[in-house]
Design an enzyme around this catalytic site. Structure first.
Site, PDB file in Angstrom:
ATOM      1  N   PRO A 198      56.474   3.250 -37.746  1.00 13.87           N
ATOM      2  CA  PRO A 198      56.364   1.835 -38.144  1.00 13.87           C
ATOM      3  C   PRO A 198      56.290   1.545 -39.647  1.00 13.87           C
ATOM      4  CG  PRO A 198      54.248   2.623 -37.397  1.00 13.87           C
ATOM      5  CD  PRO A 198      55.216   3.756 -37.189  1.00 13.87           C
ATOM      6  N   CYS A 199      57.408   1.753 -40.329  1.00 11.36           N
ATOM      7  CA  CYS A 199      57.470   1.461 -41.760  1.00 11.36           C
ATOM      8  C   CYS A 199      57.341  -0.040 -42.027  1.00 11.36           C
ATOM      9  CB  CYS A 199      58.742   2.023 -42.364  1.00 11.36           C
ATOM     10  SG  CYS A 199      60.260   1.550 -41.511  1.00 11.36           S
ATOM     11  N   HIS A 200      57.614  -0.866 -41.038  1.00 10.84           N
ATOM     12  CA  HIS A 200      57.486  -2.315 -41.204  1.00 10.84           C
ATOM     13  C   HIS A 200      56.031  -2.744 -41.381  1.00 10.84           C
ATOM     14  CE1 HIS A 200      57.100  -1.593 -36.870  1.00 10.84           C
ATOM     15  NE2 HIS A 200      56.346  -2.684 -36.830  1.00 10.84           N
TER      16      HIS A 200
END
Length: 175
Positions: free
Chosen positions: A141-143
């Site tokens: 989950p880079c977001h």
């Protein structure tokens, strides 16, 4: 040999890239650094009759995405393999620790990596570069990584998608 499958999400086409065992890439169509882990490699469209292991992982990945886009937290993980430098893999493993619906700053990630004892110093910009090159968006989950001031910094899939992914998880933005 690598295999690709298109998943039609509420945010547009997502390309899933697999080898014989693992999910290697998950990219929005036209995403920055699209397909970086498979550059120069032969990729063929996924065929359900190919390999049983791939079939299972494709089904698991699609089920994970279906649950995620329904607004729920998936309680399982597809079989993934993170391909990149040791530093990038360390950053991506830190991303996997960010709880669903929560965020963390680039600075906090750099501090966590220093606490590991493997790195003596680290810049938030270096972390940002690794975050931006994450080959398995959404699942890794880079977001969920934001600026120290709470702002939505860059996202390889585009800031609008980053905002929608966070909203999908119930994240409340400050006004």
């Amino acid at each position: 040999m690598f295999y690709k499958k298109i998943y039609n999400s509420p945010l547009g086409k997502i390309y899933l890239i697999f080898d014989e065992e693992f999910l290697l890439g998950l990219y929005f169509e036209n995403q920055k650094y699209f397909g970086e882990v498979i550059k120069g490699e032969e990729v063929e469209d996924f065929n359900l009759k190919k390999l049983e292991i791939i079939n299972k992982n494709v089904e698991t990945t699609e089920k994970w995405l279906d649950i995620y886009f329904s607004g729920e937290e998936p309680k399982f993980m597809p079989c993934i393999k993170l391909i990149g430098t040791e530093f990038r893999r360390d950053v991506w493993k830190t991303l996997l620790e960010i709880p669903y619906g929560e965020t963390i700053t680039y600075k906090t990630i750099s501090e966590k990596l220093i606490e590991m004892g493997k790195y003596k110093k680290m810049s938030a910009q270096g972390v940002g570069g690794a975050v931006g090159h994450n080959p398995i968006s959404i699942i890794v989950p880079c977001h969920r990584v934001i600026g120290v001031d709470g702002s939505l910094k860059g996202y390889a899939g585009g800031i609008a998608k980053k905002k929608k992914l966070l909203q999908n998880e119930g994240f409340k933005f400050k006004k």
